[in-house]
Write an enzyme that holds these catalytic residues in place. Structure first.
Site, PDB file in Angstrom:
ATOM      1  CG  ASP A  82      -5.933   9.303  51.903  1.00 40.95           C
ATOM      2  OD1 ASP A  82      -6.423  10.424  52.121  1.00 40.95           O
ATOM      3  OD2 ASP A  82      -5.340   9.004  50.852  1.00 40.95           O
ATOM      4  CD  GLU A 181      -3.675  13.856  43.528  1.00 36.98           C
ATOM      5  OE1 GLU A 181      -4.068  13.557  44.667  1.00 36.98           O
ATOM      6  OE2 GLU A 181      -3.390  13.007  42.661  1.00 36.98           O
TER       7      GLU A 181
HETATM    8  O1  KIV Z   1      -3.532   8.565  48.488  1.00 27.22           O
HETATM    9  C1  KIV Z   1      -2.516   9.262  48.360  1.00 27.22           C
HETATM   10  O2  KIV Z   1      -1.398   8.771  48.226  1.00 27.22           O
HETATM   11  C2  KIV Z   1      -2.689  10.702  48.373  1.00 27.22           C
HETATM   12  C3  KIV Z   1      -1.488  11.549  48.118  1.00 27.22           C
HETATM   13  C4  KIV Z   1      -1.064  11.404  46.723  1.00 27.22           C
HETATM   14  C5  KIV Z   1      -1.702  12.951  48.496  1.00 27.22           C
HETATM   15  O3  KIV Z   1      -3.760  11.160  48.558  1.00 27.22           O
END
Ligand code: KIV
Length: 277
Positions: A82, A181
């Site tokens: 991320d 999401e």
């Molecule tokens: O940060 C995270 O864990 C996410 C997932 C829930 C898709 O973006």
């Protein structure tokens, strides 16, 4: 070793894609050895592990450090990381630099970016630099204040259509997959059927090409919080509390350590003589 192309093959063959988050080496190892398709280093780390109320505070430095740890535990699974808040919003150059760090320092095959109405062109430019991007739409936690909380998105026709159009635009921009999401099941189903890239759902119903959960939710690490979309598969909170309680009793009653846990001095007599001398 699994590659991103596996996700497309699975979609084509109507096989479900499995994904979970991880934030440390031992968990990554367990997930990898379990055969999970995707391990995501989520910025949910900020909330689940650092105790923040949103994902916004987590930094590039923190995400890079845990991503390196997770990466060391990965042999087969596809590692995706991320991009934390402010790591890609300030400028194109900074976004590219930060993305580059994840690719240089870990085995990441893609990075995940939360899409907004305004960053599709940035995402398109990054993809053109040959960087696989997983885009995240619907309930995008980095926009929690604009969204007015962690609310299911696309409940009315107008907002559902906006998200649907965003999904089409992101596919056109070249993203390799989408996280859907917190949206209605009808909307995620329509997006999944319409797109040729794989969709991974969380709180988005059954009809996505795959599912992802936050590992701590699945394992039951937080007794005060279980989101509606989560299925809890274990009670690690209870197991850990129980183990810690047993350990404390053992220490308090001098039942730990046992003989097998400690080592004796080899030259006992000589040592005692030295002390007396
Ligand atoms: O940060 C995270 O864990 C996410 C997932 C829930 C898709 O973006």
């Amino acid at each position: 070793m699994k590659y991103l192309s596996l996700l497309n093959e699975k979609k084509k063959n109507k096989e479900k894609i499995t994904a979970l988050t991880a934030y440390d080496y031992p968990t990554a190892r367990i997930l990898d050895e379990s055969g999970i398709d995707i391990v995501l280093v989520g910025d949910s780390y900020a909330m689940v592990k650092l105790g923040h109320e949103t994902t916004l505070p987590v930094t590039m430095t923190e995400m890079l450090s845990i991503s390196q740890a997770v990466s060391r535990g990965i042999r087969e699974s596809i590692l995706i990381i991320d991009m934390p808040f402010l790591s890609y919003q300030v400028s194109e150059a900074e976004a590219m630099y930060n993305i580059g760090l994840f690719f240089k320092e870990t085995k990441a095959q893609a990075v995940k970016i939360e899409a907004t109405a305004n960053n599709i062109s940035l995402i398109g430019k990054i993809v053109k630099m040959d960087v696989p991007i997983m885009a995240h739409i619907g309930l995008t936690p980095q926009s929690v204040y604009r969204l007015g909380g962690y609310r299911i998105q696309g409940k009315d026709a107008e907002s559902a259509y906006r998200i649907y159009e965003q999904a089409l635009a992101l596919e056109k921009a070249g993203v390799c997959s989408l996280v859907l999401e917190g949206m209605t099941s009808e909307l995620s189903q329509r997006i999944t059927e319409e797109l040729s890239i794989p969709t991974i759902g969380i709180g988005a119903g059954l009809y996505c090409d795959g599912q992802i959960l936050v590992i701590d939710d699945l394992l039951g690490m937080n007794p005060d919080y279980l989101p509606k979309h989560t299925k809890q598969y274990a009670d690690l909170y209870g197991i850990i509390r129980d183990a810690v309680g047993k350990y404390m009793i053992d220490v308090e009653q001098s039942r730990f350590p046992e003989e097998k846990h400690f080592t004796h001095l080899e030259e006992k007599e000589k040592f005692y003589k030295k002390i007396k001398a």
